[in-house]
Design a protein around this motif. Structure first.
Motif, mmCIF file in Angstrom:
data_model
loop_
_atom_site.group_PDB
_atom_site.id
_atom_site.type_symbol
_atom_site.label_atom_id
_atom_site.label_comp_id
_atom_site.label_asym_id
_atom_site.label_seq_id
_atom_site.Cartn_x
_atom_site.Cartn_y
_atom_site.Cartn_z
ATOM 1 N N LEU A 86 -4.103 7.732 -14.465
ATOM 2 C CA LEU A 86 -2.927 8.572 -14.251
ATOM 3 C C LEU A 86 -3.071 9.902 -14.989
ATOM 4 N N THR A 87 -3.634 9.877 -16.173
ATOM 5 C CA THR A 87 -3.871 11.108 -16.933
ATOM 6 C C THR A 87 -4.777 12.063 -16.161
ATOM 7 N N GLY A 92 -7.675 -0.572 -11.290
ATOM 8 C CA GLY A 92 -6.341 -1.007 -11.693
ATOM 9 C C GLY A 92 -5.170 -0.206 -11.179
ATOM 10 N N LEU A 93 -5.420 0.908 -10.453
ATOM 11 C CA LEU A 93 -4.305 1.704 -9.948
ATOM 12 C C LEU A 93 -4.769 2.516 -8.740
ATOM 13 N N PRO A 94 -4.292 2.159 -7.541
ATOM 14 C CA PRO A 94 -4.699 2.881 -6.324
ATOM 15 C C PRO A 94 -4.027 4.257 -6.272
ATOM 16 N N LEU A 104 -0.518 5.516 -4.515
ATOM 17 C CA LEU A 104 0.564 5.676 -5.479
ATOM 18 C C LEU A 104 1.228 7.043 -5.338
ATOM 19 N N VAL A 105 0.434 8.094 -5.258
ATOM 20 C CA VAL A 105 0.994 9.447 -5.146
ATOM 21 C C VAL A 105 1.811 9.574 -3.860
ATOM 22 N N GLY A 148 10.683 10.859 -3.736
ATOM 23 C CA GLY A 148 11.192 12.151 -4.161
ATOM 24 C C GLY A 148 10.542 12.718 -5.398
ATOM 25 N N PHE A 149 9.552 12.038 -5.933
ATOM 26 C CA PHE A 149 8.856 12.536 -7.120
ATOM 27 C C PHE A 149 7.918 13.661 -6.719
ATOM 28 N N GLN A 150 7.958 14.749 -7.463
ATOM 29 C CA GLN A 150 7.092 15.898 -7.195
ATOM 30 C C GLN A 150 5.811 15.784 -8.002
ATOM 31 N N CYS A 151 4.719 15.483 -7.316
ATOM 32 C CA CYS A 151 3.429 15.320 -7.991
ATOM 33 C C CYS A 151 2.687 16.646 -8.052
#
Length: 188
Positions: free
Chosen positions: A17-18, A171-173, A177-178, A185-188
């Protein structure tokens, strides 16, 4: 301002994620992972991700909370984290020269709504000798990982082929996810 919380203490998920450049906070879930053996692997991984996300969302009611869980399955048998070195050996030997599935379930919770999904990736190992397996176990790497290996570390030396999302195996697709966060509604 949007607030994203990763409901995981996994250093691999945090690193992934970082790398996206998204600002987030880490808050581990305190749930006890209990798996219902009657559920399909897909349901198991999404249920665990949802339990983690909902647990952390109680502490962050106005944040976007992401929970995740990863499992390995071979012939419909769940291969969790090994209990000890002998269990790790048994798992790795069963994966030797074979194809198995890695499923990562993800749940996003925001404003009292939850959305869960999973990504499945097929991984094929080279045939492994007992020396290969014992050497890997001595590194300590497999002892805290589902299926007893980490594709992002020394376990990568066992992988002959992968069909699907590499990051899901870690561990995180990320790409899925994005896309799911944007739908919330999250602005990536």
């Amino acid at each position: 301002m949007q607030h994203l919380v990763l409901a995981s203490s996994s250093p691999r998920r945090k690193e992934l994620l970082t790398n996206l450049g998204i600002s987030f906070e880490v808050s581990s879930s305190s749930i006890e992972e209990i798996v219902d053996p009657t559920l399909s692997p897909e349901k198991v991984v999404m249920t665990l991700a949802e339990q983690k996300a909902l647990d952390v969302a109680r502490r962050y009611p106005h944040a976007y909370v992401v929970g995740a869980d990863t499992i390995v399955t071979k012939d419909s048998i769940l291969l969790g984290k090994p209990r000890d070195e002998q269990d790790a050996f048994r798992m790795l030997q069963s994966l030797s020269g074979q194809t198995h599935s890695v499923l990562t379930g993800v749940t996003i919770v925001y404003n009292g709504k939850a959305n869960s999904f999973y990504v499945e990736t097929e991984v094929t190992f080279w045939p492994l000798s007992e020396v290969d397996i014992y050497s890997y176990i001595q590194s300590g790497e497999p002892l805290d990982k589902a299926g007893s290996y980490g594709i992002q570390g020394l376990g990568s030396l066992f992988v002959r082929e992968i069909k699907g999302d590499y990051f899901s195996v870690v561990g995180l697709p990320l790409s899925r996810l994005v896309r799911e966060l944007k739908q919330f509604g999250f602005q990536c």
